[in-house]
Design a protein around this motif. Structure first.
Motif, mmCIF file in Angstrom:
data_model
loop_
_atom_site.group_PDB
_atom_site.id
_atom_site.type_symbol
_atom_site.label_atom_id
_atom_site.label_comp_id
_atom_site.label_asym_id
_atom_site.label_seq_id
_atom_site.Cartn_x
_atom_site.Cartn_y
_atom_site.Cartn_z
ATOM 1 N N THR A 1 0.867 -1.175 0.000
ATOM 2 C CA THR A 1 0.000 0.000 0.000
ATOM 3 C C THR A 1 0.903 1.224 0.000
ATOM 4 O OG1 THR A 1 -1.685 -1.199 1.262
ATOM 5 C CG2 THR A 1 -1.865 1.196 1.206
ATOM 6 N N VAL A 2 0.797 2.042 -1.044
ATOM 7 C CA VAL A 2 1.769 3.104 -1.305
ATOM 8 C C VAL A 2 1.053 4.440 -1.431
ATOM 9 C CG1 VAL A 2 3.645 3.866 -2.830
ATOM 10 C CG2 VAL A 2 3.168 1.419 -2.577
ATOM 11 N N LEU A 3 1.654 5.491 -0.872
ATOM 12 C CA LEU A 3 1.115 6.839 -0.965
ATOM 13 C C LEU A 3 2.090 7.729 -1.717
ATOM 14 C CD1 LEU A 3 -0.908 9.097 -0.178
ATOM 15 C CD2 LEU A 3 0.389 9.371 1.951
ATOM 16 N N ASP A 4 1.581 8.416 -2.736
ATOM 17 C CA ASP A 4 2.351 9.408 -3.484
ATOM 18 C C ASP A 4 1.833 10.788 -3.086
ATOM 19 O OD1 ASP A 4 3.954 10.752 -5.291
ATOM 20 O OD2 ASP A 4 2.758 10.207 -7.054
ATOM 21 N N VAL A 5 2.605 11.504 -2.260
ATOM 22 C CA VAL A 5 2.185 12.786 -1.710
ATOM 23 C C VAL A 5 2.455 13.903 -2.716
ATOM 24 C CG1 VAL A 5 2.545 14.462 0.148
ATOM 25 C CG2 VAL A 5 2.610 12.009 0.642
ATOM 26 N N ALA A 6 1.444 14.764 -2.937
ATOM 27 C CA ALA A 6 1.522 15.844 -3.928
ATOM 28 C C ALA A 6 1.844 15.243 -5.293
ATOM 29 C CB ALA A 6 2.557 16.893 -3.516
ATOM 30 N N CYS A 7 0.958 14.376 -5.733
ATOM 31 C CA CYS A 7 1.202 13.544 -6.918
ATOM 32 C C CYS A 7 1.114 14.290 -8.228
ATOM 33 C CB CYS A 7 0.224 12.375 -6.925
ATOM 34 S SG CYS A 7 -1.513 12.872 -7.159
ATOM 35 N N GLY A 8 0.577 15.511 -8.224
ATOM 36 C CA GLY A 8 0.449 16.249 -9.479
ATOM 37 C C GLY A 8 -0.398 15.488 -10.479
ATOM 38 N N PRO A 9 0.058 15.391 -11.741
ATOM 39 C CA PRO A 9 -0.735 14.710 -12.762
ATOM 40 C C PRO A 9 -0.566 13.198 -12.776
ATOM 41 C CG PRO A 9 1.211 15.637 -13.772
ATOM 42 C CD PRO A 9 1.245 16.046 -12.323
ATOM 43 N N GLY A 10 0.026 12.637 -11.720
ATOM 44 C CA GLY A 10 0.045 11.184 -11.573
ATOM 45 C C GLY A 10 1.165 10.451 -12.272
ATOM 46 N N ASN A 11 2.181 11.153 -12.772
ATOM 47 C CA ASN A 11 3.256 10.462 -13.485
ATOM 48 C C ASN A 11 4.036 9.527 -12.563
ATOM 49 O OD1 ASN A 11 3.856 13.258 -12.611
ATOM 50 N ND2 ASN A 11 5.972 12.713 -13.068
ATOM 51 N N VAL A 12 4.359 9.980 -11.359
ATOM 52 C CA VAL A 12 5.071 9.118 -10.410
ATOM 53 C C VAL A 12 4.126 8.062 -9.842
ATOM 54 C CG1 VAL A 12 6.347 9.060 -8.232
ATOM 55 C CG2 VAL A 12 6.758 10.908 -9.864
ATOM 56 N N THR A 13 2.872 8.426 -9.611
ATOM 57 C CA THR A 13 1.887 7.470 -9.098
ATOM 58 C C THR A 13 1.792 6.257 -10.012
ATOM 59 O OG1 THR A 13 0.628 9.401 -8.352
ATOM 60 C CG2 THR A 13 -0.458 7.263 -8.192
ATOM 61 N N GLY A 68 -2.604 8.395 -4.981
ATOM 62 C CA GLY A 68 -2.002 9.670 -5.324
ATOM 63 C C GLY A 68 -2.813 10.788 -4.701
ATOM 64 N N LEU A 69 -2.171 11.629 -3.889
ATOM 65 C CA LEU A 69 -2.875 12.718 -3.202
ATOM 66 C C LEU A 69 -2.322 14.058 -3.641
ATOM 67 C CD1 LEU A 69 -4.124 13.099 0.350
ATOM 68 C CD2 LEU A 69 -2.390 14.728 -0.412
ATOM 69 N N ASP A 70 -3.232 14.997 -3.932
ATOM 70 C CA ASP A 70 -2.835 16.349 -4.310
ATOM 71 C C ASP A 70 -3.988 17.300 -3.968
ATOM 72 O OD1 ASP A 70 -0.380 17.292 -6.383
ATOM 73 O OD2 ASP A 70 -2.026 18.727 -6.190
ATOM 74 N N ALA A 71 -3.658 18.580 -3.786
ATOM 75 C CA ALA A 71 -4.693 19.570 -3.498
ATOM 76 C C ALA A 71 -5.212 20.250 -4.755
ATOM 77 C CB ALA A 71 -4.152 20.632 -2.539
ATOM 78 N N SER A 72 -4.510 20.064 -5.884
ATOM 79 C CA SER A 72 -4.874 20.760 -7.118
ATOM 80 C C SER A 72 -5.884 19.970 -7.934
ATOM 81 C CB SER A 72 -3.616 21.011 -7.966
ATOM 82 O OG SER A 72 -3.964 21.467 -9.248
ATOM 83 N N ALA A 73 -7.056 20.554 -8.144
ATOM 84 C CA ALA A 73 -8.084 19.904 -8.954
ATOM 85 C C ALA A 73 -7.642 19.763 -10.401
ATOM 86 C CB ALA A 73 -9.391 20.685 -8.870
ATOM 87 N N THR A 74 -6.895 20.747 -10.926
ATOM 88 C CA THR A 74 -6.456 20.679 -12.317
ATOM 89 C C THR A 74 -5.432 19.563 -12.516
ATOM 90 O OG1 THR A 74 -4.796 22.403 -11.892
ATOM 91 C CG2 THR A 74 -6.923 23.108 -12.748
ATOM 92 N N MET A 75 -4.536 19.392 -11.555
ATOM 93 C CA MET A 75 -3.556 18.316 -11.657
ATOM 94 C C MET A 75 -4.246 16.956 -11.587
ATOM 95 S SD MET A 75 -0.370 19.111 -12.126
ATOM 96 C CE MET A 75 0.829 20.432 -11.967
#
Length: 264
Positions: free
Chosen positions: A102-114, A129-136
């Motif tokens: 179970t893995v968490l990607d913090v501030a994942c942006g557009p999900g490339n690392v996720t 993948g967690l981020d605060a930006s709706a556009t990302m």
């Protein structure tokens, strides 16, 4: 695209306060709702724009990050992602026996690392993948193929919404320097890791320890919201929080730092 019900249900089970009526209207699990009135820094405003998600993965990320890592001598994006999977104890794409982590990607942006992390977990694994930006996150949803256990969450990266000791691995690539309180963010990442869990952070690096360099970094932070970290700040922060086996790769303008929490 809406995430698979099983992935969403699993993420809801990891939350400190699961919503009674989960908001999946945008495809991801939205825990923030309408945007709060705030004054984002210049750097944060750029990340939350509608334009950057369109060019992030193919232009902004490979060009900007690879130059900061010393291209053509530093690692490219593929090598960086392979190192992330390795340091987090995951498998590599196509390998048999990849862990059901179970893995968490913090501030994942557009999900490339996720998405890259998802290639390192087995069928029963889960990558959030967690981020605060709706556009990302909208870009992340558009670029993630259906199927697989990947789920995106709109939430606060500094005050993570998850219960204690819920993740086997946590990743934060290219975001810590944008947080108003980066050390609170590191505390949160440590809190949600299970005993024996692994953390990896890719962030900024100050070239020299000279006083003038520190002053210049502080001026940059105040003007843009971008923090430039010294060589020992991130490794020291992990050591202070009990991480063992702390290691680091230094690049001209970036640093990759990882460590493991002791087993209970």
């Amino acid at each position: 695209m809406v995430r698979s019900p099983s992935a969403v249900d699993r993420v809801l089970g990891l939350l400190r306060e699961p919503p009674a009526e989960p908001d999946l209207s945008a495809g991801y699990l939205d825990l923030l709702g309408p945007a709060e009135e705030r004054a984002p820094s210049l750097a944060q405003s750029v990340m939350e724009s509608t334009f950057l998600p369109r060019i992030y993965e193919k232009v902004w990320r490979p060009v900007g990050f690879n130059l900061a890592k010393g291209w053509p001598f530093g690692p490219d994006t593929a090598a960086e992602q392979a190192t992330a999977r390795d340091w987090l104890g995951l498998g590599q794409p196509g390998e048999a026996g990849r862990p059901a982590a179970t893995v968490l990607d913090v501030a994942c942006g557009p999900g490339n690392v996720t998405r890259a992390l998802a290639e390192g977990v087995g069928e029963d694994g889960l990558v959030v993948g967690l981020d605060a930006s709706a556009t990302m996150l909208a870009r992340a949803e558009a670029d993630t193929l259906p199927g697989g256990e990947v789920c995106y969450v709109r939430g606060n990266a500094v005050d993570l919404p998850f219960r204690d000791a819920t993740f086997d691995a946590v990743c934060c690539f290219g975001a810590l320097y944008l947080f108003d309180d980066p050390w609170a963010a590191v505390d949160g990442m440590t809190r949600v890791l299970r005993p024996g869990g692994r953390l990896i952070i890719l962030t900024s690096r100050r070239l020299t320890p000279l006083h003038a360099s520190k002053v210049g970094g502080e001026l940059i932070r105040r003007a843009t919201g971008y923090t430039v970290f010294g060589d020992r700040e991130i490794t020291g922060a992990l050591a202070d929080r009990g991480f063992t086996g702390v290691r680091r790769h230094r690049y001209p303008l970036m640093q990759l730092v990882g460590g493991t929490l002791p087993d209970a």
